[in-house]
Design an enzyme around this catalytic site. Structure first.
Site, short mmCIF file in Angstrom:
data_model
loop_
_atom_site.label_atom_id
_atom_site.label_comp_id
_atom_site.label_asym_id
_atom_site.label_seq_id
_atom_site.Cartn_x
_atom_site.Cartn_y
_atom_site.Cartn_z
N TYR A 78 39.48 53.61 50.62
CA TYR A 78 38.61 52.44 50.70
C TYR A 78 38.21 52.07 52.12
O TYR A 78 37.07 51.71 52.37
CB TYR A 78 39.30 51.24 50.06
CG TYR A 78 39.52 51.35 48.58
CD1 TYR A 78 38.55 50.92 47.68
CD2 TYR A 78 40.71 51.86 48.06
CE1 TYR A 78 38.73 51.00 46.31
CE2 TYR A 78 40.91 51.95 46.70
CZ TYR A 78 39.93 51.51 45.82
OH TYR A 78 40.13 51.60 44.46
N ASN A 112 30.72 48.96 46.93
CA ASN A 112 31.75 48.83 45.91
C ASN A 112 31.74 47.41 45.34
O ASN A 112 31.98 46.45 46.07
CB ASN A 112 33.13 49.12 46.51
CG ASN A 112 34.23 49.04 45.48
OD1 ASN A 112 34.31 49.86 44.59
ND2 ASN A 112 35.08 48.02 45.61
N GLU A 113 31.41 47.26 44.08
CA GLU A 113 31.37 45.97 43.40
C GLU A 113 30.57 44.91 44.15
O GLU A 113 30.95 43.75 44.22
CB GLU A 113 32.79 45.48 43.11
CG GLU A 113 33.51 46.38 42.13
CD GLU A 113 34.79 45.75 41.58
OE1 GLU A 113 35.10 44.60 41.95
OE2 GLU A 113 35.47 46.39 40.78
N GLU A 148 38.00 53.62 39.38
CA GLU A 148 39.34 53.02 39.25
C GLU A 148 39.65 52.94 37.77
O GLU A 148 38.78 52.61 36.97
CB GLU A 148 39.41 51.60 39.83
CG GLU A 148 39.21 51.47 41.33
CD GLU A 148 39.23 50.00 41.79
OE1 GLU A 148 39.49 49.12 40.93
OE2 GLU A 148 38.99 49.75 42.98
N TYR A 183 44.17 53.89 39.75
CA TYR A 183 44.48 52.87 40.74
C TYR A 183 45.96 52.54 40.63
O TYR A 183 46.41 52.13 39.57
CB TYR A 183 43.64 51.62 40.50
CG TYR A 183 43.74 50.64 41.64
CD1 TYR A 183 42.93 50.77 42.76
CD2 TYR A 183 44.67 49.61 41.60
CE1 TYR A 183 43.05 49.89 43.83
CE2 TYR A 183 44.79 48.72 42.66
CZ TYR A 183 43.98 48.87 43.77
OH TYR A 183 44.11 48.01 44.83
#
Length: 486
Positions: free
Chosen positions: A87, A159-160, A268, A299
């Site tokens: 990440y 990401n999101e 994930e 995850y």
């Protein structure tokens, strides 16, 4: 806590090395560029130390300490991992040791380009203010740092960034703008194509709209550089041993994405509402009913405050396996890897839909295809490249023994743990053994082609966000290198 107890491996790596085959996107598949075999992602999300495992001040991140990567890669090799997602990475850090170790054992890397720092990501609450030339320079540095590693599988441009209906209004155009800029930079400044895509939160009301918006071609141009090359889904809908393909909603996921023009996978997965996790979803994810989905990433690797870890990384650098690890290994070992590995790429030629507001069902979703222009300074970077960026390179691996003790759930030491080099071009597969009982497999001849059957002001929230990481939240790997501690 930074992993500062680990020793550098710089003297153990030098020169060139055999490499895994690079992977590209063909239709809805990831495909090995040499064998033309389809690759299923059998992976794990890797951010040891959580938010404290990343520091730009000291240029430390999960891929800057070779001894840690050697230890973890050896365990992953036995588990059967073939991909890791990281990440938070500092593009100015030295990642040669870790990238070389993961390459040596057949493990690919998927990297989020954003950072949990001011100006390091798009601010979902105010995206226009954060889409700047300095931000783009930072993510272009990520390309420079990882473009020469053959095991760089892809980059997550966001990401999101969409994590509810409110954030679905203004943010979609910035996801596509960032992807456009990244892909154009790669096209002009890298020797190969590296896929760029998005990792989505499972917000049911706008999930399908998000995918449709990101896969479509503006003006019907199949070469539209703002399109996602892949679509990752952070999915936690399968919870516990009583869940089924239907009750978990996996059937609906298959129905939604079966005609995707780009690869779809779980970026994930691994609901922990029922503990320990049994990971029954593995049989479905890599089974006949979900062949349109390209695998997934569990995850997560290390135990952090949110209680999703497969292993515990102790303060002295030793590792203790958790029951979750044992259960996941048992599930991987049940898979028919022969069938998975023999599956040739379908090269599914599904043309992307032409972008149009009619693709979008939700009135909450911003179906705007007029993207913000690239800042002029960033346009110059895309055209001419970055002159002083850190550029990584693969090295030879000479040390293979794990430098730290690894313990089973019962406290028994796992003996003889080391990494084994996979054959050139091949990737890691499940070992078929149970690492928790102290046994390890000789993987010197194993491996297979990559075929296979907080609301922070950034693009991140979710499982990873719970530990302060701003990014939220088949087949094969192995581990590498060592230095003994006193």
């Amino acid at each position: 806590m930074l992993l500062n107890y680990l020793l550098p491996l710089g003297t153990l790596l030098a020169g060139s090395a055999l490499a895994v085959n690079t992977v590209e996107v063909q239709g809805q598949d990831f495909v090995d560029t040499k064998t033309n075999k389809r690759m299923y992602i059998m992976g794990v999300d890797y951010q040891p130390g959580g938010s404290s495992g990343y520091s730009e001040a000291s240029k430390e991140d999960p891929l800057t300490n070779g001894t840690a990567c050697l230890r973890d890669a050896a365990i992953m090799q036995q588990l059967g991992i073939n991909t890791v997602r990281i990440y938070n990475v500092d593009p100015d850090g030295d990642h040669d040791d870790c990238a070389s170790i993961f390459n040596y054992v057949g493990i690919y890397m998927m990297l989020d380009v954003n950072a949990p720092t001011s100006g390091g990501s798009i601010n979902r609450a105010d995206p226009s203010s954060s889409y700047t030339a300095s931000y783009l320079e930072r993510i272009f540095k990520m390309v420079e740092a990882f473009k020469n590693y053959p095991n760089t599988l892809g980059f997550f441009g966001a990401n999101e960034l969409i994590n509810d209906e409110d954030s679905a209004k203004d943010n979609p155009v910035y996801i596509r703008a960032v992807q456009r800029d990244l892909k154009n930079y790669i096209k002009n400044n890298a020797d190969r194509t590296i896929p760029v895509g998005y990792s989505a939160a499972q917000v049911q009301s706008v999930l399908e709209d998000t995918w449709e918006y990101l896969q479509c071609a503006i003006d019907g141009d199949d070469n539209d550089m703002s399109r996602s090359d892949f679509f990752g889904l952070n999915s936690y809908s399968w919870c516990g041993g009583d869940a089924t393909f239907t009750s978990s909603g996996y059937n609906k996921i298959v129905d939604m994405f079966q005609n995707s023009s780009i690869p779809v996978f779980f970026s994930e997965y691994g609901c922990n509402e029922v503990k320990p996790r049994v990971f029954d979803e593995v049989q479905a994810l890599y089974g006949e009913q979900m062949t349109s989905i390209s695998g997934g990433l569990v995850y997560e690797w290390s135990q952090e405050d949110n209680d999703y870890g497969l292993v515990i990384i102790n303060d002295n650098g030793t590792v203790t396996l958790r029951t979750d690890f044992n259960n996941l290994q048992s599930q991987f070992n049940k898979l028919n890897t022969t069938l998975i590995q023999s599956t040739s790429s379908s090269a599914t030629a599904i043309d992307p839909p032409k972008c149009a507001k009619s693709l979008i069902d939700s009135s909450s979703f911003g179906a705007d295809f007029d993207l913000p222009s690239t800042p002029s300074k960033a346009s110059d970077m895309i055209k001419n490249g970055l002159s002083n960026a850190n550029v990584g390179k693969i090295k030879d691996v000479s040390e293979t023994s794990v430098p730290f003790k690894v313990y089973s759930t019962s406290g028994k030491e796992v003996s003889g743990l080391s990494i084994k080099e996979v054959k050139s071009g091949e990737a890691n597969t499940p070992s078929g053994t149970n690492l928790d009982d102290g046994s390890t497999a000789d993987k010197s001849t194993t491996g297979t082609s990559t075929s296979s059957s907080s609301k922070a002001s950034s693009s991140a929230e979710g499982a990873a966000g719970k530990i302060g990481v701003q990014s939220t939240g088949a087949l094969v790997f192995a581990g590498i290198l060592a230095v003994l501690l006193c």
